[in-house]
Scaffold this motif. Structure first.
Motif, PDB file in Angstrom:
ATOM      1  N   LYS A  60       0.830  -1.216   0.000  1.00  0.00           N
ATOM      2  CA  LYS A  60       0.000   0.000   0.000  1.00  0.00           C
ATOM      3  C   LYS A  60       0.857   1.256   0.000  1.00  0.00           C
ATOM      4  CE  LYS A  60      -4.140  -1.905   2.175  1.00  0.00           C
ATOM      5  NZ  LYS A  60      -4.969  -1.951   3.382  1.00  0.00           N
ATOM      6  N   LYS A  91       2.115   1.767  -3.472  1.00  0.00           N
ATOM      7  CA  LYS A  91       0.994   2.212  -4.320  1.00  0.00           C
ATOM      8  C   LYS A  91       0.678   3.688  -4.071  1.00  0.00           C
ATOM      9  CE  LYS A  91      -2.771   1.479  -6.933  1.00  0.00           C
ATOM     10  NZ  LYS A  91      -2.915   2.704  -7.678  1.00  0.00           N
ATOM     11  N   GLN A  92       0.668   4.115  -2.815  1.00  0.00           N
ATOM     12  CA  GLN A  92       0.439   5.528  -2.497  1.00  0.00           C
ATOM     13  C   GLN A  92       1.535   6.400  -3.108  1.00  0.00           C
ATOM     14  OE1 GLN A  92       0.265   5.486   1.786  1.00  0.00           O
ATOM     15  NE2 GLN A  92      -1.884   4.876   1.839  1.00  0.00           N
ATOM     16  N   ASP A 123       0.894   6.804  -6.776  1.00  0.00           N
ATOM     17  CA  ASP A 123      -0.275   7.651  -7.037  1.00  0.00           C
ATOM     18  C   ASP A 123      -0.076   9.118  -6.669  1.00  0.00           C
ATOM     19  OD1 ASP A 123      -1.590   5.405  -7.958  1.00  0.00           O
ATOM     20  OD2 ASP A 123      -2.683   5.060  -6.083  1.00  0.00           O
ATOM     21  N   ASP A 124       0.930   9.438  -5.873  1.00  0.00           N
ATOM     22  CA  ASP A 124       1.184  10.804  -5.401  1.00  0.00           C
ATOM     23  C   ASP A 124       1.805  11.626  -6.535  1.00  0.00           C
ATOM     24  OD1 ASP A 124       2.286  13.136  -4.160  1.00  0.00           O
ATOM     25  OD2 ASP A 124       2.448  12.063  -2.260  1.00  0.00           O
TER      26      ASP A 124
END
Length: 150
Positions: free
Chosen positions: A40, A43-44, A47-48
């Motif tokens: 996670k 993934k964050q 996506d940032d």
């Protein structure tokens, strides 16, 4: 190395990215629940909009290196800096120009984003890495201090 392409990472790359981080010496999950937490976090990061992970892909199949990027605002600058927390090339692919390709991609992004500098840190024991960064035009500009809280 001509058959290496640098591209932005995708969610499907997360397991390989985690493996590269472990190869770099970053902490491994101690419990099964931590594995999902690590996934996670990556993934964050992907996506940032102020962060990127670039991967070096060999023959369109195998990811053999990566660099993570953070665009940081500074209180004393009107432009951001590009910070590189991690750079790793798998050992068997080192000294073939892949790290240089990754750094050159970072330089291109920094210029595109009008950053005033690129900054990175390298552990005291990584003497070969220090030579590599100096060869690419980086200068040692300070000392890093840490205080572990665990």
């Amino acid at each position: 190395m001509e058959n290496v392409v640098i591209r932005e990472s995708m969610a499907k790359d997360i397991p390989v990215i985690l493996g590269l981080l472990y190869e770099l010496g970053r902490p491994r999950p101690q419990k099964d629940s931590e594995i999902e937490s690590f996934r996670k976090l990556v993934k964050q990061y992907i996506d940032d909009t102020d962060k990127k992970i670039l991967v070096a892909e060999f023959d369109g199949v195998e990811i053999i290196g990566m660099v993570s990027i953070v665009l940081l605002s500074r209180l004393n600058q009107t432009s951001r800096e590009l910070y590189i927390p991690e750079l790793i090339v798998r050992e068997k692919f080192q000294n073939q120009g892949i790290g240089k390709k990754l750094i050159n991609s970072c330089i291109s992004i920094a210029k595109e984003k009008k950053c005033h500098r690129i900054r990175l840190e390298s552990g005291n024991k990584r003497k070969e890495s220090h030579k590599f960064y100096k060869k690419l035009g980086f200068e040692q500009s300070g000392l890093s201090f840490t205080k572990n809280l665990n």
